[in-house]
Enzyme design. Structure first.
Site, PDB file in Angstrom:
ATOM      1  N   GLU A   1      -0.067   0.113  15.990  1.00  8.90           N
ATOM      2  CA  GLU A   1      -0.899   1.240  15.531  1.00  8.90           C
ATOM      3  C   GLU A   1      -1.892   1.632  16.628  1.00  8.90           C
ATOM      4  O   GLU A   1      -2.109   2.822  16.890  1.00  8.90           O
ATOM      5  CB  GLU A   1      -1.636   0.858  14.242  1.00  8.90           C
ATOM      6  CG  GLU A   1      -2.500   1.996  13.707  1.00  8.90           C
ATOM      7  CD  GLU A   1      -3.360   1.594  12.523  1.00  8.90           C
ATOM      8  OE1 GLU A   1      -2.940   0.764  11.704  1.00  8.90           O
ATOM      9  OE2 GLU A   1      -4.482   2.140  12.419  1.00  8.90           O
TER      10      GLU A   1
ATOM     11  N   HIS B   1      -1.526  -4.057  19.330  1.00 10.71           N
ATOM     12  CA  HIS B   1      -0.985  -3.715  18.002  1.00 10.71           C
ATOM     13  C   HIS B   1      -0.327  -2.335  18.079  1.00 10.71           C
ATOM     14  O   HIS B   1      -0.830  -1.434  18.735  1.00 10.71           O
ATOM     15  CB  HIS B   1      -2.115  -3.716  16.966  1.00 10.71           C
ATOM     16  CG  HIS B   1      -1.612  -3.639  15.555  1.00 10.71           C
ATOM     17  ND1 HIS B   1      -1.180  -2.466  14.989  1.00 10.71           N
ATOM     18  CD2 HIS B   1      -1.455  -4.593  14.601  1.00 10.71           C
ATOM     19  CE1 HIS B   1      -0.782  -2.699  13.739  1.00 10.71           C
ATOM     20  NE2 HIS B   1      -0.943  -3.990  13.490  1.00 10.71           N
TER      21      HIS B   1
ATOM     22  N   CYS C   1       0.868  -1.187   0.000  1.00 13.80           N
ATOM     23  CA  CYS C   1       0.000   0.000   0.000  1.00 13.80           C
ATOM     24  C   CYS C   1       0.905   1.237   0.000  1.00 13.80           C
ATOM     25  O   CYS C   1       2.120   1.130   0.191  1.00 13.80           O
ATOM     26  CB  CYS C   1      -0.898  -0.008   1.238  1.00 13.80           C
ATOM     27  SG  CYS C   1       0.046   0.105   2.764  1.00 13.80           S
TER      28      CYS C   1
ATOM     29  N   SER D   1       0.849  -9.728  10.452  1.00 10.60           N
ATOM     30  CA  SER D   1       0.227  -8.572   9.799  1.00 10.60           C
ATOM     31  C   SER D   1      -1.290  -8.616   9.962  1.00 10.60           C
ATOM     32  O   SER D   1      -1.954  -9.541   9.488  1.00 10.60           O
ATOM     33  CB  SER D   1       0.613  -8.583   8.309  1.00 10.60           C
ATOM     34  OG  SER D   1      -0.302  -7.812   7.575  1.00 10.60           O
ATOM     35  N   SER D   2      -1.826  -7.599  10.619  1.00 16.51           N
ATOM     36  CA  SER D   2      -3.274  -7.531  10.856  1.00 16.51           C
ATOM     37  C   SER D   2      -4.055  -7.548   9.552  1.00 16.51           C
ATOM     38  O   SER D   2      -5.025  -8.277   9.403  1.00 16.51           O
ATOM     39  CB  SER D   2      -3.619  -6.218  11.549  1.00 16.51           C
ATOM     40  OG  SER D   2      -3.620  -6.369  12.915  1.00 16.51           O
ATOM     41  N   ASN D   3      -3.638  -6.699   8.594  1.00 11.19           N
ATOM     42  CA  ASN D   3      -4.441  -6.590   7.373  1.00 11.19           C
ATOM     43  C   ASN D   3      -4.425  -7.903   6.594  1.00 11.19           C
ATOM     44  O   ASN D   3      -5.396  -8.258   5.942  1.00 11.19           O
ATOM     45  CB  ASN D   3      -4.011  -5.371   6.541  1.00 11.19           C
ATOM     46  CG  ASN D   3      -2.700  -5.583   5.810  1.00 11.19           C
ATOM     47  OD1 ASN D   3      -2.664  -6.221   4.781  1.00 11.19           O
ATOM     48  ND2 ASN D   3      -1.606  -5.055   6.351  1.00 11.19           N
TER      49      ASN D   3
ATOM     50  N   SER E   1       1.582  -5.366   3.146  1.00  7.02           N
ATOM     51  CA  SER E   1       3.026  -5.275   3.420  1.00  7.02           C
ATOM     52  C   SER E   1       3.802  -6.394   2.729  1.00  7.02           C
ATOM     53  O   SER E   1       4.948  -6.658   3.077  1.00  7.02           O
ATOM     54  CB  SER E   1       3.272  -5.296   4.930  1.00  7.02           C
ATOM     55  OG  SER E   1       2.498  -6.295   5.560  1.00  7.02           O
TER      56      SER E   1
ATOM     57  N   CYS F   1      -8.734   2.276   6.205  1.00  9.43           N
ATOM     58  CA  CYS F   1      -8.145   3.171   5.204  1.00  9.43           C
ATOM     59  C   CYS F   1      -8.552   2.671   3.814  1.00  9.43           C
ATOM     60  O   CYS F   1      -8.976   1.527   3.648  1.00  9.43           O
ATOM     61  CB  CYS F   1      -6.637   3.234   5.353  1.00  9.43           C
ATOM     62  SG  CYS F   1      -5.803   1.776   4.734  1.00  9.43           S
TER      63      CYS F   1
ATOM     64  N   HIS G   1       4.982  -5.241   8.919  1.00  8.44           N
ATOM     65  CA  HIS G   1       4.866  -6.615   9.407  1.00  8.44           C
ATOM     66  C   HIS G   1       5.035  -7.620   8.264  1.00  8.44           C
ATOM     67  O   HIS G   1       4.081  -8.233   7.801  1.00  8.44           O
ATOM     68  CB  HIS G   1       3.503  -6.804  10.094  1.00  8.44           C
ATOM     69  CG  HIS G   1       3.449  -6.120  11.426  1.00  8.44           C
ATOM     70  ND1 HIS G   1       2.299  -5.655  11.998  1.00  8.44           N
ATOM     71  CD2 HIS G   1       4.439  -5.816  12.299  1.00  8.44           C
ATOM     72  CE1 HIS G   1       2.576  -5.094  13.161  1.00  8.44           C
ATOM     73  NE2 HIS G   1       3.860  -5.178  13.357  1.00  8.44           N
TER      74      HIS G   1
HETATM   75  S1  SF4 Z   1      -2.748  -0.140   5.386  1.00  7.94           S
HETATM   76 FE1  SF4 Z   1      -1.823   1.161   6.970  1.00  7.94          FE
HETATM   77  S2  SF4 Z   1       0.107   1.809   6.062  1.00  7.94           S
HETATM   78 FE2  SF4 Z   1      -1.155   1.055   4.368  1.00  7.94          FE
HETATM   79  S3  SF4 Z   1      -2.214   2.884   3.548  1.00  7.94           S
HETATM   80 FE3  SF4 Z   1      -3.563   1.923   5.088  1.00  7.94          FE
HETATM   81  S4  SF4 Z   1      -3.088   3.015   6.970  1.00  7.94           S
HETATM   82 FE4  SF4 Z   1      -1.399   3.383   5.578  1.00  7.94          FE
END
Ligand code: SF4
Length: 289
Positions: free
Chosen positions: A126, A124, A12, A220-222, A264, A192, A41
């Protein structure tokens, strides 16, 4: 076996910017360059940085005077930032602007007198950074159960915000639960744009596939959210950290395999995984002929 690459994969903008700044610092100042906690991460990304002379530290204290210290994309609390800036260090703040926005929104809502409810994962980085920017009363709610159990105090006003990489469906559900019991709740919780796009894309991908491979790290959370979302669509979802994790056993029985990645994970990792799937599919096809 059909193989589909998700149209949205790779870094990202926040991760890419943090990596570029670190690379610039390594070029400008030479190694070592210090990073407060993992920059992102993902093990392969962090190992690459370490091999180029970056060093990961847990505290700003104890570094040589004049050293470069980089704050990761996840951001840091106000207290940690103040400690670091009081030292004779070259501070480079690589906090993602979208994380910064949530930090500022949390601080602003608190200043306006609201109790801030942060949706996110306990511990976490963040989340710690956001909580550490809110001076007034705040509560961390990690899931729908926490939202159901939350008891608002009459006479207080409440606002909700969220970690940028939560499951957007969970945010919607938690907000709906709180709305029922908190009249006038200020609703500022959202993921986001990069997270939302990836989550929407994996939902569509999982609807077409019986197996979805999500490239990334278990830290990694996402990335973990993408696995949950794919599984929620009825597909088998597997988190893979590299091509070596892709085996005939993993793919067994799958007629359509989707490949995606967390925010990531680098492109070369995603393509390495895609190639590994295609190689196994081609071998199986050849064996049938
Ligand atoms: S995932 Fe996290 S680092 Fe990536 S754009 Fe969204 S807020 Fe920013």
């Amino acid at each position: 076996m059909e193989v589909i690459l998700c149209p949205i994969t790779g870094f990202c903008s926040g991760v890419r910017a943090a990596l570029n700044r670190t690379t610039d610092m390594l070029k400008q100042h030479g190694p070592p360059v210090f990073i407060l906690h993992d920059l992102v991460h993902n093990e392969s990304v962090v190992n690459d940085l370490l091999s180029r002379g970056a060093k990961i530290v847990d505290e700003p204290e104890g570094l040589p005077p004049g050293a470069t210290l980089i704050f990761s994309a996840h951001g840091v609390s106000e207290a940690v930032e103040a400690r670091a800036r009081a030292l004779p260090l070259n501070i480079v703040d690589a906090t993602c602007p979208l994380v910064r926005k949530v930090q500022e929104r949390g601080a602003e809502l608190s200043k306006e007198g609201h109790v801030v409810l942060l949706f996110g994962k306990a511990g976490h980085r963040e989340v710690e950074g956001i909580l550490g920017r809110i001076h007034g009363e705040k509560h961390l709610l990690t899931n729908e159960e926490d939202a159901r159990a939350f008891r608002p105090v009459p006479g207080r006003t409440y606002a909700c915000i969220s970690q940028t990489t939560m499951n957007s469906d969970v945010i919607t559900e938690m907000t709906a639960i709180l709305r029922e019991k908190i009249p006038g709740l200020v609703e500022s919780a959202s993921v986001c744009r990069a997270t939302l796009e990836r989550q929407n894309a994996v939902r569509k991908l999982a609807a077409k596939c019986d197996l979805v491979l999500v490239a990334g790290s278990a830290h990694s959370s996402n990335t973990r959210r993408l696995c949950e979302i794919a599984a929620g669509q009825g597909a088998r979802a597997e988190l893979v950290s590299g091509p070596e994790d892709v085996t005939p056993d993993l793919l067994r029985g799958a007629k359509c395999v989707g490949v995606t990645s967390g925010a990531s994970a680098p492109d070369d990792l995603v393509h390495g995984i895609l190639d590994a799937v295609k190689r196994i599919a081609a071998t199986e096809q050849a064996q049938k002929l």
